[in-house]
Motif scaffolding. Structure first.
Motif, mmCIF file in Angstrom:
data_model
loop_
_atom_site.group_PDB
_atom_site.id
_atom_site.type_symbol
_atom_site.label_atom_id
_atom_site.label_comp_id
_atom_site.label_asym_id
_atom_site.label_seq_id
_atom_site.Cartn_x
_atom_site.Cartn_y
_atom_site.Cartn_z
ATOM 1 N N PRO A 1 52.123 38.152 38.395
ATOM 2 C CA PRO A 1 52.260 38.510 39.821
ATOM 3 C C PRO A 1 52.330 37.281 40.721
ATOM 4 N N ASP A 2 52.935 37.454 41.884
ATOM 5 C CA ASP A 2 53.100 36.364 42.845
ATOM 6 C C ASP A 2 51.860 36.290 43.735
ATOM 7 N N TYR A 3 50.816 35.675 43.225
ATOM 8 C CA TYR A 3 49.582 35.537 43.985
ATOM 9 C C TYR A 3 49.732 34.456 45.050
ATOM 10 N N GLY A 4 49.033 34.637 46.154
ATOM 11 C CA GLY A 4 48.973 33.604 47.172
ATOM 12 C C GLY A 4 47.895 32.588 46.838
ATOM 13 N N LEU A 5 48.070 31.347 47.297
ATOM 14 C CA LEU A 5 47.075 30.296 47.123
ATOM 15 C C LEU A 5 46.779 29.660 48.483
ATOM 16 N N ASN A 6 45.549 29.380 48.727
ATOM 17 C CA ASN A 6 45.135 28.782 49.994
ATOM 18 C C ASN A 6 45.220 27.256 49.896
ATOM 19 N N SER B 1 50.219 38.149 55.478
ATOM 20 C CA SER B 1 51.280 37.284 54.990
ATOM 21 C C SER B 1 51.960 37.920 53.782
ATOM 22 N N PRO B 2 53.045 37.302 53.277
ATOM 23 C CA PRO B 2 53.680 37.823 52.060
ATOM 24 C C PRO B 2 52.757 37.808 50.849
ATOM 25 N N PHE B 3 51.628 37.074 50.945
ATOM 26 C CA PHE B 3 50.710 36.985 49.816
ATOM 27 C C PHE B 3 49.549 37.961 49.924
ATOM 28 N N SER B 4 49.621 38.901 50.849
ATOM 29 C CA SER B 4 48.499 39.810 51.052
ATOM 30 C C SER B 4 48.260 40.715 49.848
ATOM 31 N N GLY B 5 49.200 40.733 48.902
ATOM 32 C CA GLY B 5 49.015 41.539 47.707
ATOM 33 C C GLY B 5 47.996 40.975 46.750
ATOM 34 N N GLY B 6 47.562 39.729 46.930
ATOM 35 C CA GLY B 6 46.570 39.154 46.044
ATOM 36 C C GLY B 6 46.393 37.676 46.295
ATOM 37 N N LEU B 7 45.264 37.153 45.848
ATOM 38 C CA LEU B 7 44.941 35.749 46.059
ATOM 39 C C LEU B 7 44.502 35.127 44.745
#
Length: 464
Positions: free
Chosen positions: A65-70, A193-199
């Motif tokens: 999955p396309d997880y977001g990163l901070n 954001s586009p990453f709200s599906g996961g972090l």
């Protein structure tokens, strides 16, 4: 496209950003980790692609999955001191918080939801961020966790930007346990954001015990949001001559959390390590332990207990290497699996040439409470010395029908009889833990877990 390609592209594009928000000691090994990550695929369970140590958990699928990163280090909107209390009654600890991958701070305890000054650390003991004390970090960081040997460790090393340092100098004994609350929380800037599906969170812990040092550490993993998280964690622990480390890792997250934890421990002469991993609630968990007995007379005890139901998956993989003579290792892992949950245990004890007088015992016992639950177990011994005492064993079974019938004949309901048998089965592992207040607390939490009750701590606002 393979799962790892998105991380290769990410690092290539965001390398400057990652470096600018990270300490020098972590940046020093980052590019090498990137090269090692490119050279090896994330492990897969597909036919023909299996790596032996990952044969029960598909890393390709978990990291797809396309997880977001901070990466830009946005502030996390949580005050853990007010929002969270994870007290173990009668256990005096020094309390610290790690929010996602960043060391949040410490020096306070929580009383009635408010901060209060806690007891100071012994002289010379350091508990802080990896951004501090760069001389110590540079000496020990990424020395045990070899990025060339594991794709997840390489990925963590190339993306991690902060973490926790615990340092205990020579002959110093920390009377109070160090309790670390790991909180998973989505930054507010990412919520829409586009990453709200996961972090994705990449956490590092570095533990250094000099000669004769002693410390007890308790890590508690919790989730503050009901959202998808992928956590990679790498713990490195160097335990010097005659030093003693007690390491407890307790997971109470939720079914949307994926946790991949790699622990690397090196023990020197006459050192002692007590490692405990407890999974009470999770989504998908994969724990790896690599422990090396490098010095003569070193001893380790490794215990694990797992309670899983629904579609939960827990995979524990251990490698204990006896490198020196007169060393002792003990392993006991127990699973209770209900509904459609899946468990896996693969333990390997390697006794190298010259490691005479080795004593090793590995035991894995598993209880499948339903016919749909699945357990995979693989205990292994690999011995290249001729004067050793080594044994291993594994069992998989169901609840004893005769015992259930016996209790029901005496007026105990079927549900209560099942609970009593499951409790008795798992309590053998909990009773091995040396911190009595922690044992008592875990007995309470385990019973609530078997009863299906909410197992948040009193006053906790994060586990609702």
């Amino acid at each position: 496209m393979k799962s790892e390609q998105q991380y290769i592209d990410l690092y290539s594009q965001a390398r400057h950003t990652i470096f600018s928000h990270s300490p020098e000691a972590m940046n020093a090994v980052r590019d090498e980790a990137f090269e090692h990550f490119k050279a090896q695929p994330l492990p897969s369970i597909r036919k023909g692609a299996t790596q032996e140590r990952y044969k029960y958990t598909d890393m390709q699928a978990l990291f797809a999955p396309d997880y977001g990163l901070n990466l830009n280090r946005f502030d996390i909107p949580v005050d853990p001191y007010k929002a969270f209390r994870c007290d173990v009654p009668n256990l005096s600890t020094n309390l610290y918080f790690v929010v996602n991958d960043a060391f949040y701070g410490g020096g306070f305890k929580v009383e009635g939801g408010e901060r209060a000054t806690q007891a100071p650390l012994p002289q010379g003991v350091i508990v802080g961020s990896l951004r501090e004390h760069q001389d110590i970090v540079a000496k020990y960081y990424a020395k045990l966790a070899k990025t060339a040997d594991d794709a997840v460790t390489a990925l963590n090393t190339m993306l991690a930007q902060d973490g926790m340092l615990v340092y205990v100098p020579k002959n110093v004994k920390a009377d109070r346990a160090i309790q670390v609350i790991n909180i998973l929380k989505s930054p507010s800037t990412l919520q829409t954001s586009p990453f709200s599906g996961g972090l994705m969170v990449n956490r590092r812990v570095l533990i250094v015990l000099e000669e004769g040092a002693e410390i007890k550490m308790l890590f508690c993993d919790h989730s503050a949001d009901d959202s998808n998280f992928l956590t990679t964690q790498v713990i490195e622990a160097t335990v010097g001559d005659n030093a003693s480390l007690d390491l407890y890792c307790l997971e109470e997250t939720h079914n949307k959390n994926v946790r991949v934890s790699n622990v690397y421990i090196d023990q020197q002469r006459n050192s002692r390590v007590n490692h405990n991993v407890i999974t009470l609630h999770n989504g998908i968990t994969r724990n790896r332990l690599d422990l090396t007995l490098s010095g003569e007379g070193a001893e380790c005890s490794c215990y694990g207990c797992v309670i899983a139901d629904k579609q939960q998956h827990v995979d524990n993989n251990t490698l204990i290497t006896h490198h020196a003579t007169h060393c002792t290792s003990t392993e006991l892992y127990k699973y209770v699996l209900d509904e459609h949950s899946t468990g896996a245990f693969a333990g390997r004890v390697l006794v190298e040439h010259g490691a005479q007088k080795t004593v090793s015992q590995m035991t894995n016992q598993n209880l499948c409470a339903t016919r749909e639950a699945r357990m995979y177990t693989q205990p292994m011994l690999e011995i290249y010395a001729d004067d050793v005492k080594c044994a291993h064993g594994s069992t998989v079974g169901q609840l004893n029908d005769a015992a259930l019938f016996y209790m029901r004949q005496r007026g105990i309901s079927l549900a209560e009889a099942r609970l009593l048998l499951q409790n008795a089965f798992i309590n053998e592992v909990i009773d091995k833990m040396e911190l009595q207040p922690l044992r008592d607390r875990l007995h309470y939490l385990v019973e609530k877990r078997f009863r299906g009750e909410l197992n948040k701590c009193a006053g906790c606002k994060l586990c609702r």
